[in-house]
Write an enzyme that holds these catalytic residues in place. Structure first.
Site, short mmCIF file in Angstrom:
data_model
loop_
_atom_site.label_atom_id
_atom_site.label_comp_id
_atom_site.label_asym_id
_atom_site.label_seq_id
_atom_site.Cartn_x
_atom_site.Cartn_y
_atom_site.Cartn_z
N ASP A 1 13.61 -93.24 12.63
CA ASP A 1 14.50 -92.08 12.74
C ASP A 1 15.16 -91.92 11.37
O ASP A 1 16.16 -92.57 11.08
CB ASP A 1 15.54 -92.29 13.83
CG ASP A 1 16.54 -91.15 13.92
OD1 ASP A 1 16.13 -89.98 13.74
OD2 ASP A 1 17.73 -91.41 14.16
N GLU B 1 10.10 -89.51 13.29
CA GLU B 1 10.65 -88.26 13.83
C GLU B 1 10.58 -87.20 12.75
O GLU B 1 10.96 -87.43 11.60
CB GLU B 1 12.09 -88.45 14.30
CG GLU B 1 12.63 -87.21 14.97
CD GLU B 1 13.96 -87.46 15.64
OE1 GLU B 1 14.00 -88.24 16.61
OE2 GLU B 1 14.95 -86.87 15.19
N ASP C 1 21.04 -94.56 16.27
CA ASP C 1 19.93 -94.43 15.33
C ASP C 1 18.79 -95.39 15.66
O ASP C 1 17.62 -95.01 15.59
CB ASP C 1 20.42 -94.64 13.90
CG ASP C 1 21.47 -93.61 13.52
OD1 ASP C 1 21.11 -92.43 13.37
OD2 ASP C 1 22.65 -93.98 13.39
#
Length: 164
Positions: free
Chosen positions: A7, A67, A139
């Site tokens: 991420d 992502e 996160d």
């Protein structure tokens, strides 16, 4: 198979590694790379690259799932996020990992069953799916969710190939 989920963020990059065997998934590790203390943006990118290379070296994933960036209202923030994502992708490619991209919507849909799930819902589902004792940080949970999303998609494509 071990999957590294990432991420990306210019201040905090989440990572998570899971292991899969068929439809079973298991937790390996997760954490965050924090660069907020570094004032030089270029050095932040270097930290992301180096720290992800270390994670890859220690936990030996075979693939990386990252992502995809979303466009928010602040173009400057979107550009910085894109740079951080680029540093993460280059770290994976530098270590000979195949890289797969997933939108936030697809990740949330895969993990929580709803493409607009809140961060807290994603954290709860990641904890539940991986049987964790505690809830990972936002996160790290997002990174684990990206890895889980890839595990679901890889299993689906594998089954489809077997049927054909």
């Amino acid at each position: 198979m071990r999957i590294l989920g990432i991420d990306p963020g210019s201040r905090i990059t989440g990572y998570g590694v899971i292991a899969t065997c068929g439809h079973e998934i298991g937790f390996v590790t997760c954490g965050t790379i924090r660069t907020a203390g570094e004032t030089d943006f270029s050095r932040r990118l270097l930290i992301i690259f180096q720290d992800l290379c270390e994670v890859i070296s220690v936990h030996t994933p075979e693939v990386a799932a990252v992502e995809d960036i979303f466009i928010n209202r602040n173009p400057r923030s979107a550009l910085k996020l894109g740079h951080a994502r680029g540093a993460a992708v280059v770290a994976a490619l530098h270590n000979n990992l195949a890289v797969y991209d997933y939108t936030a919507r697809k990740v949330k849909q895969s993990v929580a069953g709803y493409g607009q799930a809140e961060k807290g819902q994603v954290q709860h589902m990641v904890r539940s799916l991986l049987g964790l004792d505690s809830i990972p940080s936002e996160d790290a949970a997002d990174a684990l969710a990206v890895a889980i999303c890839h595990a679901h998609h890889a299993a689906f494509h594998s089954e489809l190939a077997t049927r054909i």
